[in-house]
Design a protein around this motif. Structure first.
Motif, PDB file in Angstrom:
ATOM      1  N   ALA A  74       0.862  -1.188   0.000  1.00  0.00           N
ATOM      2  CA  ALA A  74       0.000   0.000   0.000  1.00  0.00           C
ATOM      3  C   ALA A  74       0.893   1.230   0.000  1.00  0.00           C
ATOM      4  O   ALA A  74       1.815   1.331   0.818  1.00  0.00           O
ATOM      5  CB  ALA A  74      -0.893   0.004   1.240  1.00  0.00           C
ATOM      6  N   PHE A  75       0.635   2.164  -0.897  1.00  0.00           N
ATOM      7  CA  PHE A  75       1.419   3.403  -0.925  1.00  0.00           C
ATOM      8  C   PHE A  75       0.934   4.355   0.167  1.00  0.00           C
ATOM      9  O   PHE A  75      -0.261   4.454   0.442  1.00  0.00           O
ATOM     10  CB  PHE A  75       1.319   4.088  -2.291  1.00  0.00           C
ATOM     11  N   THR A  76       1.895   5.060   0.768  1.00  0.00           N
ATOM     12  CA  THR A  76       1.603   6.055   1.811  1.00  0.00           C
ATOM     13  C   THR A  76       2.436   7.295   1.522  1.00  0.00           C
ATOM     14  O   THR A  76       3.194   7.325   0.558  1.00  0.00           O
ATOM     15  CB  THR A  76       1.986   5.514   3.205  1.00  0.00           C
ATOM     16  N   SER A  77       2.323   8.288   2.400  1.00  0.00           N
ATOM     17  CA  SER A  77       3.100   9.517   2.215  1.00  0.00           C
ATOM     18  C   SER A  77       4.509   9.421   2.791  1.00  0.00           C
ATOM     19  O   SER A  77       5.382  10.184   2.422  1.00  0.00           O
ATOM     20  CB  SER A  77       2.402  10.693   2.901  1.00  0.00           C
ATOM     21  N   ASN A  78       4.717   8.498   3.732  1.00  0.00           N
ATOM     22  CA  ASN A  78       6.002   8.395   4.434  1.00  0.00           C
ATOM     23  C   ASN A  78       5.953   7.192   5.384  1.00  0.00           C
ATOM     24  O   ASN A  78       4.905   6.559   5.531  1.00  0.00           O
ATOM     25  CB  ASN A  78       6.308   9.685   5.220  1.00  0.00           C
ATOM     26  N   THR A  79       7.057   6.917   6.053  1.00  0.00           N
ATOM     27  CA  THR A  79       7.110   5.788   6.989  1.00  0.00           C
ATOM     28  C   THR A  79       6.172   6.003   8.166  1.00  0.00           C
ATOM     29  O   THR A  79       5.577   5.055   8.681  1.00  0.00           O
ATOM     30  CB  THR A  79       8.545   5.583   7.544  1.00  0.00           C
ATOM     31  N   THR A  80       6.036   7.234   8.624  1.00  0.00           N
ATOM     32  CA  THR A  80       5.165   7.540   9.770  1.00  0.00           C
ATOM     33  C   THR A  80       3.735   7.106   9.470  1.00  0.00           C
ATOM     34  O   THR A  80       3.077   6.476  10.307  1.00  0.00           O
ATOM     35  CB  THR A  80       5.210   9.054  10.084  1.00  0.00           C
ATOM     36  N   MET A  81       3.257   7.437   8.279  1.00  0.00           N
ATOM     37  CA  MET A  81       1.901   7.035   7.899  1.00  0.00           C
ATOM     38  C   MET A  81       1.807   5.513   7.812  1.00  0.00           C
ATOM     39  O   MET A  81       0.819   4.910   8.255  1.00  0.00           O
ATOM     40  CB  MET A  81       1.515   7.680   6.574  1.00  0.00           C
ATOM     41  N   SER A  82       2.839   4.871   7.262  1.00  0.00           N
ATOM     42  CA  SER A  82       2.850   3.406   7.161  1.00  0.00           C
ATOM     43  C   SER A  82       2.776   2.760   8.541  1.00  0.00           C
ATOM     44  O   SER A  82       2.038   1.793   8.753  1.00  0.00           O
ATOM     45  CB  SER A  82       4.121   2.939   6.448  1.00  0.00           C
ATOM     46  N   LEU A  83       3.562   3.272   9.485  1.00  0.00           N
ATOM     47  CA  LEU A  83       3.576   2.714  10.842  1.00  0.00           C
ATOM     48  C   LEU A  83       2.232   2.923  11.532  1.00  0.00           C
ATOM     49  O   LEU A  83       1.729   2.027  12.220  1.00  0.00           O
ATOM     50  CB  LEU A  83       4.719   3.330  11.661  1.00  0.00           C
ATOM     51  N   ASN A  84       1.645   4.097  11.350  1.00  0.00           N
ATOM     52  CA  ASN A  84       0.315   4.354  11.919  1.00  0.00           C
ATOM     53  C   ASN A  84      -0.721   3.404  11.329  1.00  0.00           C
ATOM     54  O   ASN A  84      -1.595   2.894  12.028  1.00  0.00           O
ATOM     55  CB  ASN A  84      -0.102   5.804  11.673  1.00  0.00           C
ATOM     56  N   MET A  85      -0.621   3.180  10.014  1.00  0.00           N
ATOM     57  CA  MET A  85      -1.548   2.267   9.333  1.00  0.00           C
ATOM     58  C   MET A  85      -1.438   0.864   9.924  1.00  0.00           C
ATOM     59  O   MET A  85      -2.443   0.199  10.189  1.00  0.00           O
ATOM     60  CB  MET A  85      -1.221   2.253   7.838  1.00  0.00           C
ATOM     61  N   ALA A  86      -0.202   0.416  10.145  1.00  0.00           N
ATOM     62  CA  ALA A  86       0.028  -0.933  10.676  1.00  0.00           C
ATOM     63  C   ALA A  86      -0.421  -1.045  12.130  1.00  0.00           C
ATOM     64  O   ALA A  86      -1.154  -1.979  12.505  1.00  0.00           O
ATOM     65  CB  ALA A  86       1.513  -1.279  10.553  1.00  0.00           C
ATOM     66  N   ILE A  87       0.013  -0.099  12.953  1.00  0.00           N
ATOM     67  CA  ILE A  87      -0.243  -0.168  14.401  1.00  0.00           C
ATOM     68  C   ILE A  87      -1.730   0.006  14.710  1.00  0.00           C
ATOM     69  O   ILE A  87      -2.334  -0.793  15.439  1.00  0.00           O
ATOM     70  CB  ILE A  87       0.614   0.892  15.130  1.00  0.00           C
ATOM     71  N   LYS A  88      -2.334   1.037  14.140  1.00  0.00           N
ATOM     72  CA  LYS A  88      -3.756   1.304  14.430  1.00  0.00           C
ATOM     73  C   LYS A  88      -4.677   0.335  13.700  1.00  0.00           C
ATOM     74  O   LYS A  88      -5.804   0.097  14.124  1.00  0.00           O
ATOM     75  CB  LYS A  88      -4.095   2.744  14.064  1.00  0.00           C
ATOM     76  N   GLY A  89      -4.184  -0.229  12.604  1.00  0.00           N
ATOM     77  CA  GLY A  89      -5.005  -1.156  11.834  1.00  0.00           C
ATOM     78  C   GLY A  89      -5.028  -2.556  12.394  1.00  0.00           C
ATOM     79  O   GLY A  89      -5.935  -3.334  12.113  1.00  0.00           O
ATOM     80  N   TRP A  90      -4.016  -2.912  13.196  1.00  0.00           N
ATOM     81  CA  TRP A  90      -3.912  -4.289  13.698  1.00  0.00           C
ATOM     82  C   TRP A  90      -4.321  -4.432  15.160  1.00  0.00           C
ATOM     83  O   TRP A  90      -4.989  -5.398  15.540  1.00  0.00           O
ATOM     84  CB  TRP A  90      -2.476  -4.804  13.517  1.00  0.00           C
ATOM     85  N   LEU A  91      -3.930  -3.483  16.003  1.00  0.00           N
ATOM     86  CA  LEU A  91      -4.100  -3.673  17.451  1.00  0.00           C
ATOM     87  C   LEU A  91      -5.536  -3.456  17.908  1.00  0.00           C
ATOM     88  O   LEU A  91      -6.248  -2.584  17.417  1.00  0.00           O
ATOM     89  CB  LEU A  91      -3.153  -2.732  18.206  1.00  0.00           C
ATOM     90  N   LYS A  92      -5.916  -4.275  18.913  1.00  0.00           N
ATOM     91  CA  LYS A  92      -7.277  -4.206  19.475  1.00  0.00           C
ATOM     92  C   LYS A  92      -7.169  -4.060  20.994  1.00  0.00           C
ATOM     93  O   LYS A  92      -6.118  -4.340  21.573  1.00  0.00           O
ATOM     94  CB  LYS A  92      -8.044  -5.487  19.134  1.00  0.00           C
ATOM     95  N   PRO A  93      -8.257  -3.628  21.654  1.00  0.00           N
ATOM     96  CA  PRO A  93      -8.211  -3.483  23.113  1.00  0.00           C
ATOM     97  C   PRO A  93      -7.738  -4.777  23.786  1.00  0.00           C
ATOM     98  O   PRO A  93      -8.132  -5.874  23.383  1.00  0.00           O
ATOM     99  CB  PRO A  93      -9.674  -3.181  23.482  1.00  0.00           C
TER     100      PRO A  93
END
Length: 390
Positions: A74-93
């Protein structure tokens, strides 16, 4: 076109690489002139050419990282966006995460945000002052609710290279997903997502891959489904109210940076032609030369792995009695040498290195750095040390 920077010695490649190969600039301009339609948003010839640029860029990246299906990028704007996508997209309470004490704020801040908002738990495995971690410490941090391990492939302060394959072997046994931050390693260290056991790889386009700023990506293992960071138009399944399941559309809402990605494709081609092995070898030799030049200077303390040990093209150091910001300013104004001073968005790593009070100067080399430029920096540091009477 005038170039204001002809006499500049640029040693800030860990922030962004410069100069880019001339072909990268040409590719960006060519895309803006000839292929500037919206990719995936029309069947006319120019839109099709724009879509092809995106696909070709994915194919080059898949080749570089040994990714089976280019659509898993998936294309993103930078590594920060990629990391946010991964972390917020995977983790659950209730999930537990293992990270290391050399992580960048692009990992630390999203994790802190999720700790505060949905109650995840995080364990940071401590490194020694040179940035090395003990694999046994990673093993002992594993809990029954650990669902993700995050590791910085190479510290952006210390240049230390992390044992990703060893960590992957450990996480695989426990069914834990592995996210690798390749901000300082993509295009510089060999990365094979399949043999290294990487489930998600966050990478920038504008550093070691020699592309323009505003480009980056996230590889997502085909077995994983992330909650998309962005929801919106994808040019596909527009009649449906939900975000499509099909990749890469699921993770790429909105118009992509076609000119930037055209430049990135050319940058990746450059890396593939030069080979990652040759680039890393060259950068390592430059860092060794830099360390050899700095070590005899009275008052200089170099951070990260010792001389002769593997590292990426980053050498952070301090000069006793001189504030790093002041030293950086003198290098810029009097010697036309660009380095970075401060905390480098990684207070955790500074705490490990013992420089949390002061910060540090970071010099970082790139594929076009020369021995003469390295010698100019070490010569300047010698002169400044004498002037300050260190």
């Amino acid at each position: 076109m005038s170039n204001h920077n002809q006499s500049l010695i640029y040693l800030d490649h860990a922030a962004t690489s410069w100069p880019k190969p001339p072909a990268v600039t040409e590719a960006v301009v060519n895309a803006m002139l000839n292929d500037a339609a919206n990719p995936g948003r029309g069947s006319h010839a120019m839109a099709v050419r724009a879509s092809r640029i995106l696909f070709e860029t994915r194919k080059q990246l898949a080749k570089l990282f040994n990714i089976k299906n280019p659509n898993d990028i998936a294309f993103t704007s930078n590594t920060t966006m990629s990391l946010n996508m991964a972390i917020k997209g995977w983790l659950k309470p209730g999930d537990h995460v293992i990270a290391t004490s050399v992580e960048h704020n692009s990992v630390r801040r999203p994790l802190y945000y999720l700790e505060q908002t949905i109650g995840i738990e995080v364990t940071y495995v401590e490194s020694d002052e040179r940035g090395n971690i003990n694999i046994d410490d990673v093993a002992s941090a594993i809990r029954s609710n650990t669902t993700l391990a995050i590791v910085n492939h190479s510290s952006n302060l210390l240049g230390t290279i992390m044992p990703v394959a060893d960590i992957a072997e450990l996480t695989r046994k426990h069914g834990i997903k592995l996210l690798v931050d390749a901000a300082q390693s993509a295009g510089i260290l060999p990365i094979d997502v399949r043999t290294m056991g990487i489930h998600m790889l966050a990478f920038p386009g504008h550093k070691g891959l020699l592309g323009p700023q505003g480009t980056g990506g996230l590889y997502i293992d085909p077995e994983l489904d992330l909650v998309p960071l962005l929801h919106g138009g994808t040019g596909s399944q527009s009649e449906a109210v939900e975000q499509p399941q099909v990749r890469p559309d699921r993770y790429e809402a909105g118009t992509q940076n076609t000119p930037g990605l055209a430049g990135l494709k050319t940058g990746v081609q450059y890396v593939l032609n030069e080979t990652v092995h040759n680039i890393h070898t060259k950068e390592w030799m430059l860092t060794q030369r830099l360390m050899q030049g700095l070590e005899p200077v009275k008052g200089v303390k170099i951070l990260g792995p010792e001389l002769g040990k593997q590292r990426t093209g980053i050498v952070a150091f301090n000069l006793e009695g001189v504030d790093p910001s002041e030293l950086s300013f003198i290098l810029d104004q009097h010697y036309q040498i660009a380095v970075r001073a401060g905390f480098h968005c990684t207070p955790l790593a500074h705490a490990c290195a013992g420089t949390l009070e002061t910060g540090a100067i970071r010099a970082s080399v790139g594929v076009f750095t020369t021995n003469e430029e390295i010698d100019a920096l070490t010569g300047a540091i010698r002169e400044i040390a004498q002037q300050y009477g260190v």
